[in-house]
Design an enzyme around this catalytic site. Structure first.
Site: not given
Ligand code: CA
Length: 430
Positions: A141, A148, A157, A214, A216, A248, A268, A364
């Protein structure tokens, strides 16, 4: 190779099979998948090609001697995964798509044969079960959307730079779990695991409270390499068979507690869902576009000169149990900062070998505006905002018995090439 060199891409082609104007599957698409008729067990799963609302049985076409031009062992069409067919190589996939295109055109040998006899070549889509199209050996992945990565960086953060220093130099990725990739329509149980609520001193064991999707797409490797070899950026797309839409599923609370220092693990690996029809890159040729400009310049091995991105519209619906769907995101594959050729080149630059059937997901796919974010994490901005659905219900993350549906399609004035959908329902934790 440019779009017009594939006869099967000719927008003027017409099929004797009825294809509605808004169908994802005109004769110019012809994606491959694995299906079984409803009375069959998975042992009878075999290779099919999609047109309109029908599946064309390639094993049956072979039985009828309509694929005699294809100079390879047709036993691959009786397999319950596409891997042996893909192993035959790009020349043979292309020949197969072109041959099926010829057979589906008005006035073809197949049309004549179907009038004469009652052969079972075409199955209405509602009469078949779709299966995983490939056996996935390895799954990677990536994290290739700058929008994203920036959004997540800001949330996870808040005091540092949104993007880490490596992000614009490396197509960041991690090795995921292949065993839990499932086909559209498979129900998923809410995962359980360690989470550490903000107000707690130590972790607890709990069903995930912040379950997410997600948005994707993934490509499927079509040509293997040997250990020690690297794929150049010019060669990279020749190692790709085709693409699917990829959900995902993500447990944000499990992920947040576990991901430092080695990255995602159980947050995940409980499931990812894919759309069942693999659209060949060849069919996407008319929709090639340039990627966003990369600044700073990338290292030489990642430099490219051609257009390696595709204009693919993406949509996400959330459907509460027994309620109507609300479209909660509209994005586009073309926003991705890192393209598939760069991803595959980077993946193999260290000599890591790749195998037919391996799956590489994009990460994503978010766009710039808030309606184009590809996850609930971003749409609800970490749970600070609320999404209101059509029936008045509110969501920050996915609730039990919600269904998430993702769609992908390319559209120009001549033709629509789509992927259909990937759908998955969340059941309560086991
Ligand atoms: Ca992902």
């Amino acid at each position: 190779m440019s779009a017009h060199t594939f006869k099967a891409n000719n927008p003027a082609l017409k099929s004797f099979v009825e294809v509605k104007k808004d169908s994802d599957f005109p004769i110019q698409n012809l994606p491959f998948g694995i299906f079984s008729t409803s009375s069959d067990s998975t042992q009878d799963a075999r290779v099919g090609v999609r047109i309109g609302a029908f599946v064309v049985d390639l094993a049956e076409l072979s039985e009828l001697n309509l694929l005699n031009d294809l100079d390879f062992d047709h036993s691959v069409f009786y397999e319950n995964v596409l891997n042996p067919f893909i192993e035959l190589g790009q020349t043979n996939w292309r020949a197969t798509r072109e041959k099926v295109s010829e057979l589906l055109q008005i006035g073809s040998d197949l049309e004549k044969q179907l009038k004469d006899k009652n052969d079972k070549v075409l199955f209405p889509i509602e009469e078949v079960t779709m299966h995983m199209p490939v056996q996935v050996g390895d799954y990677t992945d990536f994290y290739s959307s700058i929008e994203h990565a920036t959004n997540v960086g800001k949330m996870f953060r808040p005091d540092g730079d949104a993007l880490l220093p490596n992000w614009k130099h490396i197509p960041v990725g991690y090795h995921g779990r292949a065993s839990s990739i499932v086909v559209s329509g498979t129900d998923i149980h809410r995962p359980k695991g360690q989470i550490k609520p903000n107000d707690a001193d130590s972790p607890i064991f709990s069903p995930c409270r912040l379950l997410d999707f997600e948005l994707e797409m993934a490509f499927i490797v079509g040509k293997s390499t040997s250990l020690g070899d690297s794929v150049s950026i010019e060669e990279a797309e020749n190692h790709i068979f085709g693409m699917v839409v990829f959900n995902d599923w993500s447990a944000r609370d499990i992920q947040k507690w576990e991901y430092v220092p080695l990255g995602p693990f159980l947050g995940k690996s409980f499931a990812s869902s894919i759309s069942p029809w693999v659209v060949m890159l060849d069919a996407l040729e008319p929709f090639r576009v340039a990627s966003p400009e990369q600044d700073p310049k990338v290292l030489d091995y990642l430099k490219y000169t051609k257009k390696h991105n595709f204009n693919i519209n993406l949509e996400v619906d959330l459907i509460p149990q027994n309620e109507e769907a609300t479209t909660i995101s509209k994005s586009n594959f073309k926003y991705l900062y890192w393209n598939m050729a760069q991803q595959l080149t980077h993946h193999t630059v260290n000599g890591c070998n790749i195998n037919v059937g391996d799956m590489c997901a994009s990460g994503t796919i978010s766009g710039k505006d808030e309606n184009s974010y590809g996850s609930m994490l971003e749409l609800s901005w970490g749970g600070k905002k609320t999404l209101t659905l059509k029936n008045g219900e509110e969501r920050k993350f996915i609730q039990d018995n919600d269904t998430i549906v993702m769609r992908g399609f390319c559209q120009n004035e001549n033709v629509r090439i789509g992927f259909g959908e990937v759908s998955g329902k969340i059941l309560p934790a086991k």
